[in-house]
Design an enzyme around this catalytic site. Structure first.
Site, PDB file in Angstrom:
ATOM      1  N   ASP A 417      -2.936  -8.452   7.543  1.00  0.00           N
ATOM      2  CA  ASP A 417      -3.039  -7.514   6.424  1.00  0.00           C
ATOM      3  C   ASP A 417      -2.602  -6.111   6.853  1.00  0.00           C
ATOM      4  O   ASP A 417      -2.920  -5.650   7.949  1.00  0.00           O
ATOM      5  CB  ASP A 417      -4.490  -7.478   5.939  1.00  0.00           C
ATOM      6  CG  ASP A 417      -4.675  -6.662   4.680  1.00  0.00           C
ATOM      7  OD1 ASP A 417      -3.971  -6.937   3.691  1.00  0.00           O
ATOM      8  OD2 ASP A 417      -5.522  -5.750   4.679  1.00  0.00           O
ATOM      9  N   GLU A 477       1.990  -8.262   6.314  1.00  0.00           N
ATOM     10  CA  GLU A 477       2.098  -7.631   5.004  1.00  0.00           C
ATOM     11  C   GLU A 477       2.416  -6.160   5.190  1.00  0.00           C
ATOM     12  O   GLU A 477       1.653  -5.424   5.815  1.00  0.00           O
ATOM     13  CB  GLU A 477       0.783  -7.766   4.220  1.00  0.00           C
ATOM     14  CG  GLU A 477       0.875  -7.120   2.846  1.00  0.00           C
ATOM     15  CD  GLU A 477      -0.404  -6.421   2.407  1.00  0.00           C
ATOM     16  OE1 GLU A 477      -0.678  -6.434   1.196  1.00  0.00           O
ATOM     17  OE2 GLU A 477      -1.105  -5.859   3.259  1.00  0.00           O
TER      18      GLU A 477
END
Length: 778
Positions: A417, A477
């Protein structure tokens, strides 16, 4: 500090304390005794000599003012006159994430004031995890901003059933500014203060040159994923499948649906975070080594991995490495200035895992004061999510250990993330000469990041885990729409989620704002491949996606209006209705198909395969708490609606989720509820959206043509401007793909291969491609 001690240990300790008191006797004044009513305030203060901690513990065991099935929260402040200014807000966190209610304290003694929480209250009954805040009452009247609480973050009491003392009560003890560090036993009013006489000696330390590019080379790309994985499937765990009827999706629900997932011809599944966390979405980790009880157990997760591997489906764990919850044990120990020993017997300081700055004057956000100390911690996105200090080697070692633990457990890799937020521009000294400016003018927040330091960290992280697990896969990401800005991160990971394609693809294909559809295939994609491969020794894995939990669903995205020119455009949310739905579905299908059949590993977001919409419904009295009505808070939950397994109203809802978090519900929107055919219906419809998607996914995920898409050489094909066309060559053969992004028939140019591999309209003439149609030839 949180205590995970089980009931037998509590019983043994309390029995010992009671025996010790019988031997010693006490004869000192006990706490004032009254019958508690959690809605009434009775200030009664003990007089006389204070009891020792052992004597106090004995005095509250079975005291007349205690009741079974109650949690007693003791709160000690320096200035006793301020107690009336504070109350308690308490709520059930697990299994139901409810909004909560206020409680006033009912008595006062040497431990401070005491709040009585009735665990049989309708909002708390059956709770295994409870949250609480000690709140300054006046702050509840603010029209903007958050309440002022003692911990500046939610505080949780875990494993409620196993914390009960022999007399049927639970007691926790908090001191002013440190309620996050509560204890289960009374330690006295003069608890050890690590900050006593401190003048700045406890700032966090650094011992890593995060700007050094020479320490770790680029790690090898996962051979397994590079050669075998073409189609992935992203699952929002909370919304996918509920196996136990509590309304929340869970791990066992996913396992039960593995046959369905296998029928989609996917090679990997990516689950949103399942480690213990605060939120329903999971991106605020409390314990990296523990499965959140709301989603299941470690055994459930092991079984899921085993069953997935039996079907040749890889399992990707979502790993949040830039920040943690304030309730993470690493942070609570850091706040307490605790140390431990590493495997070599060396002292390791938890303090250095996070950023701590000393100041006798108030610092601006994102620095937040901890309790009543003069220390501030760095938390870019929320005061409840402190950022980890990766300029300390211990932090890096801890996170590598986390990754190796789960790889050893059986996971096949990680979706990382927010890779650009490991090092923020204002987090540490900037000296890498590679800063990406990113200022949010609407929020007035500078999100600029130090890309050079970020890349250096991930080169180390990837290289160290690949030393033991060479097939491990890392996909990052980076919420950024430009290839040139995100591509350098490929030096530290195998793949990046392709946000540039998500944001620019519809501009070029349906709308021809920057280029046209044909240029997308002949120029944009080849340029992307070359750019990505140049950062990863020719072995980058492009990782596109149809949509995901943070962006517009594919059906909306393909039908949204776009205004502006060139790359300076704005996408406007389209509320999907049943009007002209056949055309809307055709647009979504050609968009999904073109994305899936791109090079590399493409992720299909759960529900996109059946044509789910993500219509945003304004917050109202039926779906949101009162203070959210008229606000846009938590609108992204409508990208995470329940998977529609069966028709609404069916007698057996077959694992359909139905849950709330913090007063918000996550319902099906009007189109999904009233018009979209469920999985069960579409399974039996020959030309359903699901079966069309299944056929496209099979080409890349599980067919004789799979190697063309995964291993073949890409080449764009020039054709009509509305047609995106390309071919893959592999082992002396080739297949050609044509996607029409217009609402009219197109006659394809040139001589087409004779063998039809796939067509959305198989009866059309060989050279004719219908509106929003797909044709594949060999």
């Amino acid at each position: 500090m949180k205590n995970r001690t089980i009931r037998p240990f509590l019983t043994a300790i309390l029995s010992f304390l009671t025996f010790a008191m019988l031997l010693s006797g006490c004869g000192k004044v006990k706490p004032s005794e009254s019958t508690p009513d959690s809605n009434d305030t009775t200030e009664t203060t003990s007089q006389g000599d204070l009891l020792t901690p052992e004597e106090y513990e004995e005095s509250i065991t079975g005291a007349p003012w205690t009741r079974q099935n109650h949690l007693y929260i003791h709160y000690l402040r320096t200035d006793a006159s301020t107690y009336p200014e504070w109350d308690l807000w308490v709520w059930q966190k697990v299994p139901r994430d409810l909004q909560g209610h206020a409680i006033d304290y009912f008595m006062q003694d040497q431990s401070g004031v005491i709040f009585a929480v009735d665990l049989t209250h309708p909002e708390l009954l059956g709770a295994t995890k409870i949250g609480f805040l000690l709140v300054l009452k006046a702050s509840k009247n603010k029209t903007e901003g958050m309440w002022v609480s003692d911990a500046s973050a939610n505080v949780y009491v875990n494993d409620i059933p196993n914390l009960t003392r022999p007399d049927g009560t639970i007691h926790i003890f908090c001191t002013e500014g440190n309620s996050l560090l509560y204890t289960f036993f009374y330690e006295g009013a003069e608890a050890e203060d690590p900050f006593l006489n401190d003048t700045g000696q406890l700032e966090s330390r650094t011992n890593v040159d995060s700007s050094s590019t020479s320490a770790y080379p680029v790690a090898q790309t996962s051979p397994d994923f590079a050669n075998n994985a073409g189609v992935g499937y992203q699952i929002q765990v909370s919304s996918f499948a509920d196996s136990d009827g509590d309304g929340l999706g869970d791990i066992n629900g996913i396992t039960a649906k593995l046959d369905y997932i296998e029928s989609l011809n996917v090679n990997a599944i990516w689950l949103t975070p399942i480690q213990e966390c605060e939120s329903y979405h999971g991106y605020d980790t409390i314990d990296y080594y523990k499965i959140d009880a709301r989603f299941g157990t470690l055994a459930d997760y092991r079984n899921l991995i085993f069953e997935a591997h039996k079907r040749d489906i890889r399992v990707i764990m979502d790993l949040v490495v830039n920040h943690t919850s304030k309730n993470n044990l690493w942070f609570t120990r850091s706040a307490q200035v605790k140390t431990t020993k590493d495997m070599h017997g060396n002292d390791v300081s938890y303090r250095d895992l996070y950023h701590w700055k000393y100041s006798t004057t108030e610092l601006d956000e994102p620095w937040y004061r901890f309790g009543t100390t003069n220390y501030y911690y760095y938390a870019k996105f929320s005061s409840g999510m402190p950022e980890l200090n990766y300029d300390n080697q211990t932090t890096r070692d801890f996170m590598v250990d986390v990754a190796k633990y789960w790889l050893g457990f059986g996971v096949d890799g990680f979706r990382i993330d927010a890779v650009k937020h490991i090092y923020m521009k204002d987090e540490v000294a900037v000296n890498s000469n590679d800063v990406v400016e990113d200022y949010d003018s609407v929020k007035g927040i500078d999100y600029s990041s130090d890309r050079g330091k970020n890349i250096n960290f991930f080169k180390e992280f990837n290289k160290r885990i690949k030393a033991n697990y060479p097939n491990a896969f890392l996909v990052g990401e980076n919420f950024d729409g430009y290839d040139q800005r995100i591509a350098p991160y490929l030096a530290g990971m195998d793949a990046l989620l392709d946000f540039p394609s998500y944001y620019h693809f519809v501009n070029n294909t349906f709308h021809a704002k920057e280029n046209n559809a044909n240029t997308e295939g002949t120029s944009v994609i080849p340029s992307k491949i070359n750019t990505y491969n140049s950062k990863r020794q020719g072995k980058a894995i492009i990782s596109g996606f149809t949509s995901n939990h943070d962006v517009e669903r594919a059906l909306n995205h393909a039908n949204n209006e776009i205004t502006g020119t060139g790359s300076n455009t704005t996408e406007h949310h389209t509320h999907i209705t049943n009007t002209n739905i056949e055309t809307k579905n055709k647009r979504a299908l050609v968009y999904n198909g073109a994305m899936i059949l791109q090079p590399g590993l493409t992720w299909v977001y759960y529900g996109d395969e059946i044509g789910m919409s993500g219509n945003i419904t304004p917050n109202n009295a039926e779906n949101a708490p009162a203070d959210a009505i008229g606000q846009d808070w938590n609108e992204d939950r409508f990208y995470r609606q329940p998977m529609k397994w069966v028709e609404v109203g069916a007698e057996d809802q077959e694992m359909t989720t139905n849950f709330k978090f913090s007063g918000y519900s996550v319902p099906l929107d009007d189109y999904n509820k009233n018009h979209l055919h469920s999985v069960s219906l579409q399974e039996d419809e020959q030309f359903s959206f699901l079966n069309k998607m299944r056929a496209i996914m099979a080409l890349k995920g599980n067919s004789q043509y799979k190697d063309f898409f995964i291993k073949g050489t890409y080449q764009g094909i020039s054709d009509n401007g509305n047609v995106m066309a390309w071919r893959y060559s592999y082992n002396g053969q080739s297949i050609s793909i044509y996607c029409n992004f217009s609402n009219a028939n197109v006659n394809l140019s040139g001589t087409l291969p004779g063998t039809v591999v796939y067509r959305t309209a198989p009866t059309n003439p060989h050279q004719t491609l219908e509106p929003y149609g797909i044709a594949i030839y060999k």
